[in-house]
Write an enzyme that holds these catalytic residues in place. Structure first.
Site, short mmCIF file in Angstrom:
data_model
loop_
_atom_site.label_atom_id
_atom_site.label_comp_id
_atom_site.label_asym_id
_atom_site.label_seq_id
_atom_site.Cartn_x
_atom_site.Cartn_y
_atom_site.Cartn_z
N GLU A 1 -6.80 11.46 -14.39
CA GLU A 1 -8.18 11.81 -14.74
C GLU A 1 -9.02 10.55 -14.95
O GLU A 1 -10.16 10.47 -14.52
CB GLU A 1 -8.21 12.66 -16.02
CG GLU A 1 -7.48 13.97 -15.89
CD GLU A 1 -5.99 13.88 -16.24
OE1 GLU A 1 -5.45 12.75 -16.28
OE2 GLU A 1 -5.39 14.93 -16.46
N HIS B 1 -4.20 7.21 -16.43
CA HIS B 1 -3.92 8.60 -16.05
C HIS B 1 -4.75 8.98 -14.82
O HIS B 1 -5.75 8.33 -14.51
CB HIS B 1 -4.24 9.54 -17.20
CG HIS B 1 -3.32 9.37 -18.37
ND1 HIS B 1 -2.15 10.06 -18.49
CD2 HIS B 1 -3.40 8.56 -19.45
CE1 HIS B 1 -1.54 9.70 -19.61
NE2 HIS B 1 -2.28 8.78 -20.20
N ASN C 1 -2.42 9.21 -11.08
CA ASN C 1 -1.78 8.48 -12.16
C ASN C 1 -1.32 7.13 -11.62
O ASN C 1 -0.64 7.04 -10.61
CB ASN C 1 -0.60 9.31 -12.68
CG ASN C 1 -0.05 8.79 -13.97
OD1 ASN C 1 0.34 7.64 -14.06
ND2 ASN C 1 -0.01 9.64 -14.97
#
Length: 82
Positions: A64, A62, A51
């Site tokens: 991901e 984020h 993050n």
């Protein structure tokens, strides 16, 4: 626990360790400690990230998203896990 289950467990723990390492990097940078890692089904690491919302001032950064960006363009994300 069967042999296959034990192998899978070890594989998943190694994957999780990668994400935890990324979370620790984010925390050291003064950010939110959330890490992510993208793997092929066979276990090959494609990308890892954390993050970066605080560090970059970007609410969409984020963990991901960082991992996907670092994985680069893939022909397909089918059979990938994160």
């Amino acid at each position: 626990m069967g042999t296959d289950a034990g192998k899978n467990r070890e594989k998943y723990l190694a994957m999780l360790k990668t994400a935890v390492e990324e979370a620790r990097i984010g925390l050291r940078e003064g950010g939110i400690p959330i890490g992510a890692a993208l793997f092929e089904r066979e276990g090959k690491l494609l990308g890892r990230g954390h993050n970066r919302r605080v560090q970059d001032g970007d609410p969409s950064a984020h963990g991901e998203t960082d991992a996907f960006r670092k994985a680069g363009r893939q022909r397909s994300y089918r059979d990938k896990s994160w």
